[in-house]
Enzyme design. Structure first.
Site, PDB file in Angstrom:
ATOM      1  N   CYS A 298       0.815  -1.226   0.000  1.00 40.94           N
ATOM      2  CA  CYS A 298       0.000   0.000   0.000  1.00 40.94           C
ATOM      3  C   CYS A 298       0.846   1.273   0.000  1.00 40.94           C
ATOM      4  CB  CYS A 298      -0.941   0.001   1.203  1.00 40.94           C
ATOM      5  SG  CYS A 298      -2.083  -1.372   1.187  1.00 40.94           S
TER       6      CYS A 298
ATOM      7  N   HIS B 113      -3.222   7.510   2.768  1.00 39.34           N
ATOM      8  CA  HIS B 113      -3.654   6.205   2.274  1.00 39.34           C
ATOM      9  C   HIS B 113      -4.976   5.869   2.942  1.00 39.34           C
ATOM     10  CE1 HIS B 113      -3.944   2.088   1.244  1.00 39.34           C
ATOM     11  NE2 HIS B 113      -3.552   1.617   2.415  1.00 39.34           N
TER      12      HIS B 113
ATOM     13  N   ASN C 192     -10.147   0.103   0.653  1.00 37.42           N
ATOM     14  CA  ASN C 192      -8.697   0.231   0.552  1.00 37.42           C
ATOM     15  C   ASN C 192      -8.252  -0.282  -0.816  1.00 37.42           C
ATOM     16  OD1 ASN C 192      -5.924  -0.067   0.694  1.00 37.42           O
ATOM     17  ND2 ASN C 192      -5.933  -1.075   2.700  1.00 37.42           N
TER      18      ASN C 192
HETATM   19  C1  LIG Z   1      -9.545  -4.979  10.294  1.00 40.26           C
HETATM   20  C2  LIG Z   1     -10.140  -3.954  11.242  1.00 40.26           C
HETATM   21  C3  LIG Z   1     -11.173  -3.118  10.541  1.00 40.26           C
HETATM   22  C4  LIG Z   1     -10.822  -4.687  12.372  1.00 40.26           C
HETATM   23  O1  LIG Z   1     -11.409  -3.736  13.255  1.00 40.26           O
HETATM   24  P1  LIG Z   1     -11.274  -3.917  14.820  1.00 40.26           P
HETATM   25  O2  LIG Z   1     -12.088  -2.868  15.442  1.00 40.26           O
HETATM   26  O3  LIG Z   1      -9.803  -3.974  15.128  1.00 40.26           O
HETATM   27  O4  LIG Z   1     -11.947  -5.292  15.044  1.00 40.26           O
HETATM   28  P2  LIG Z   1     -11.313  -6.586  15.699  1.00 40.26           P
HETATM   29  O5  LIG Z   1     -10.265  -7.153  14.809  1.00 40.26           O
HETATM   30  O6  LIG Z   1     -10.924  -6.219  17.092  1.00 40.26           O
HETATM   31  O7  LIG Z   1     -12.571  -7.515  15.698  1.00 40.26           O
HETATM   32  C5  LIG Z   1     -13.674  -7.240  16.502  1.00 40.26           C
HETATM   33  C6  LIG Z   1     -14.710  -8.297  16.258  1.00 40.26           C
HETATM   34  O8  LIG Z   1     -15.314  -8.075  14.975  1.00 40.26           O
HETATM   35  C7  LIG Z   1     -15.305  -9.288  14.244  1.00 40.26           C
HETATM   36  N1  LIG Z   1     -15.220  -8.960  12.823  1.00 40.26           N
HETATM   37  C8  LIG Z   1     -14.112  -8.886  12.046  1.00 40.26           C
HETATM   38  N2  LIG Z   1     -14.466  -8.571  10.802  1.00 40.26           N
HETATM   39  C9  LIG Z   1     -15.810  -8.458  10.791  1.00 40.26           C
HETATM   40  C10 LIG Z   1     -16.747  -8.136   9.786  1.00 40.26           C
HETATM   41  N3  LIG Z   1     -16.377  -7.878   8.512  1.00 40.26           N
HETATM   42  N4  LIG Z   1     -18.045  -8.070  10.121  1.00 40.26           N
HETATM   43  C11 LIG Z   1     -18.444  -8.329  11.391  1.00 40.26           C
HETATM   44  N5  LIG Z   1     -17.594  -8.639  12.377  1.00 40.26           N
HETATM   45  C12 LIG Z   1     -16.295  -8.702  12.078  1.00 40.26           C
HETATM   46  C13 LIG Z   1     -14.113 -10.032  14.755  1.00 40.26           C
HETATM   47  O9  LIG Z   1     -14.265 -11.407  14.509  1.00 40.26           O
HETATM   48  C14 LIG Z   1     -14.148  -9.714  16.220  1.00 40.26           C
HETATM   49  O10 LIG Z   1     -15.064 -10.536  16.858  1.00 40.26           O
HETATM   50  P3  LIG Z   1     -14.731 -11.142  18.292  1.00 40.26           P
HETATM   51  O11 LIG Z   1     -14.566  -9.947  19.199  1.00 40.26           O
HETATM   52  O12 LIG Z   1     -15.939 -11.961  18.579  1.00 40.26           O
HETATM   53  O13 LIG Z   1     -13.463 -11.914  18.129  1.00 40.26           O
HETATM   54  C15 LIG Z   1      -9.052  -3.052  11.835  1.00 40.26           C
HETATM   55  O14 LIG Z   1      -8.236  -3.788  12.684  1.00 40.26           O
HETATM   56  C16 LIG Z   1      -8.204  -2.416  10.797  1.00 40.26           C
HETATM   57  O15 LIG Z   1      -8.646  -1.570  10.033  1.00 40.26           O
HETATM   58  N6  LIG Z   1      -6.901  -2.752  10.759  1.00 40.26           N
HETATM   59  C17 LIG Z   1      -5.986  -2.177   9.831  1.00 40.26           C
HETATM   60  C18 LIG Z   1      -6.165  -2.814   8.509  1.00 40.26           C
HETATM   61  C19 LIG Z   1      -5.410  -2.110   7.441  1.00 40.26           C
HETATM   62  O16 LIG Z   1      -5.206  -0.940   7.492  1.00 40.26           O
HETATM   63  N7  LIG Z   1      -5.005  -2.876   6.454  1.00 40.26           N
HETATM   64  C20 LIG Z   1      -4.386  -2.392   5.298  1.00 40.26           C
HETATM   65  C21 LIG Z   1      -3.004  -1.996   5.513  1.00 40.26           C
HETATM   66  S1  LIG Z   1      -2.429  -1.180   4.083  1.00 40.26           S
END
Ligand SMILES: CC(C)(COP(=O)(O)OP(=O)(O)OC[C@H]1O[C@@H](n2cnc3c(N)ncnc32)[C@H](O)[C@@H]1OP(=O)(O)O)[C@@H](O)C(=O)NCCC(=O)NCCS
Length: 339
Positions: A120, A262, A292
């Site tokens: 990215c 980004h 993204n």
């Molecule tokens: C991926 C992301 C959105 C997850 O958000 P979060 O608030 O951290 O959520 P968590 O990973 O803590 O998950 C919380 C819960 O939601 C659930 N969950 C994950 N994806 C889900 C979805 N699409 N829909 C519903 N629930 C979801 C998880 O299973 C978890 O459940 P649990 O608590 O029962 O285990 C976030 O971590 C993120 O944006 N990370 C950076 C990703 C990124 O920038 N990537 C590209 C880099 S260039």
């Protein structure tokens, strides 16, 4: 430390372009096939919909659309180009490079062409690399393209990644100008920490794990991500990268007219803007419509900001990216009056 500003040539933006697939996939569409909800996706990521390439559409097809538009905006023909670089994590194939495919499609046969792989952060890495070539006298006119079809490497059964990503391309036409012309790239800063490579990767399909029936059966050709760890890394590194790029340009956050980050998660964008002391009116956010798009996200955002009349001559524009590798990069531009 030597900064780019001490070189004799400047590098100015002459045109912008964008290429998007037509198909829009909304959160509601994903609700029908995944255990997720529109509400979860919006509140956790800021995404409402994303574009998804057609089965026959490859990364180069989107890149060519963006490239043609950037060339037209610059008033150039493909034959004016000396160099064409595509940043992508989803090339048409490992080789030939996607840049070579685009070069042939454009008929820019006199131009050198290669891809840059920095996930990215790819667009900022490519911008930095091409600017260095221009400053060194190796090219006068160049295209930098960020292009992705992440939908092709996403596991559509994995809700933790499938809801986040989208397809698209953005292109920027760059030209050598006299240094001190008062426009163009003021500074860049690139960084990487390969120790975090496992946080975001596509394990199979390279020389470590060549594609085989087993790798496919295990789903190792799909993108894998540790979202929580990437989130923490992103919030920290965006601030560090932006500070360093501004320091190299001799500027501060108070000088920034538009911050083009980004687009990975609106919460990451908001956290970084808060740390910078920038109001959200000075931040370009379009993740709601595209998700993204990896290396395409910054050039698409820049294109839209320009279309919306948000870039004025003399404006200071801050670009900040982070991604797999782990990698990060930031650049500071002074917007010019155009050609
Ligand atoms: C991926 C992301 C959105 C997850 O958000 P979060 O608030 O951290 O959520 P968590 O990973 O803590 O998950 C919380 C819960 O939601 C659930 N969950 C994950 N994806 C889900 C979805 N699409 N829909 C519903 N629930 C979801 C998880 O299973 C978890 O459940 P649990 O608590 O029962 O285990 C976030 O971590 C993120 O944006 N990370 C950076 C990703 C990124 O920038 N990537 C590209 C880099 S260039």
């Amino acid at each position: 430390m030597t900064t780019l500003r001490q070189h004799p040539w400047g590098v100015a933006v002459r045109g912008l372009g964008r290429g998007l697939p037509e198909r829009v996939v909304t959160n509601r569409d994903l609700e029908a096939v995944l255990d997720t909800s529109d509400e979860w996706i919006r509140t956790r990521t800021g995404i409402a919909e994303r574009r998804v390439a057609a089965p026959e559409q490859a990364t180069s097809d989107l890149a060519v659309i963006a490239a043609k538009e950037a060339l037209a905006a610059a008033g150039w023909t493909p034959q004016d180009l000396d160099l064409l670089v595509v940043a992508t994590a989803t090339p048409d194939m490992i080789f030939p490079s996607t840049a070579c495919v685009v070069q042939a499609a454009l008929g820019a046969y006199q131009a050198g062409a290669c891809d840059i792989s920095a996930a990215c952060s790819g667009f900022v890495y490519a911008l930095s690399s091409v600017a260095a070539q221009i400053r060194a006298g190796a090219a006068r006119r160049a295209l930098v393209i960020g292009a992705e079809t992440l939908s092709k490497i996403v596991n559509w059964q994995d809700r933790s990644t499938a809801v986040l990503l989208g397809d698209g391309a953005g292109a920027v036409a760059l030209e050598r100008v006299e240094d001190g012309a008062g426009e163009g790239l003021l500074s860049v800063y690139l960084g990487a920490d390969g120790r975090g490579g496992d946080l975001l990767k596509q394990p199979a399909g390279g020389s470590r794990l060549p594609a085989s029936a087993e790798t496919v059966a295990q789903g190792l050709h799909y993108l894998q991500m540790n979202g929580r760890e990437v989130f923490k890394f992103a919030v920290q590194i965006m601030g560090d990268a932006a500070e360093e790029a501004l320091r190299r340009a001799g500027l501060t956050f108070a000088d920034v007219d538009l911050y083009v980050p980004h687009q990975a998660n609106v919460r990451i964008i908001e956290a970084s803007a808060k740390r910078f002391g920038l109001p959200m009116e000075k931040v370009w956010v379009n993740i709601d419509r595209y998700g993204n798009t990896s290396s395409a996200s910054i050039p698409i955002a820049l294109y839209e900001a320009h279309q919306a009349g948000r870039l004025h001559p003399g404006d200071v524009v801050l670009l900040v990216a982070f991604g797999g590798g782990l990698t990060w990069g930031a650049a500071v531009l002074r917007w010019g009056a155009g050609r």
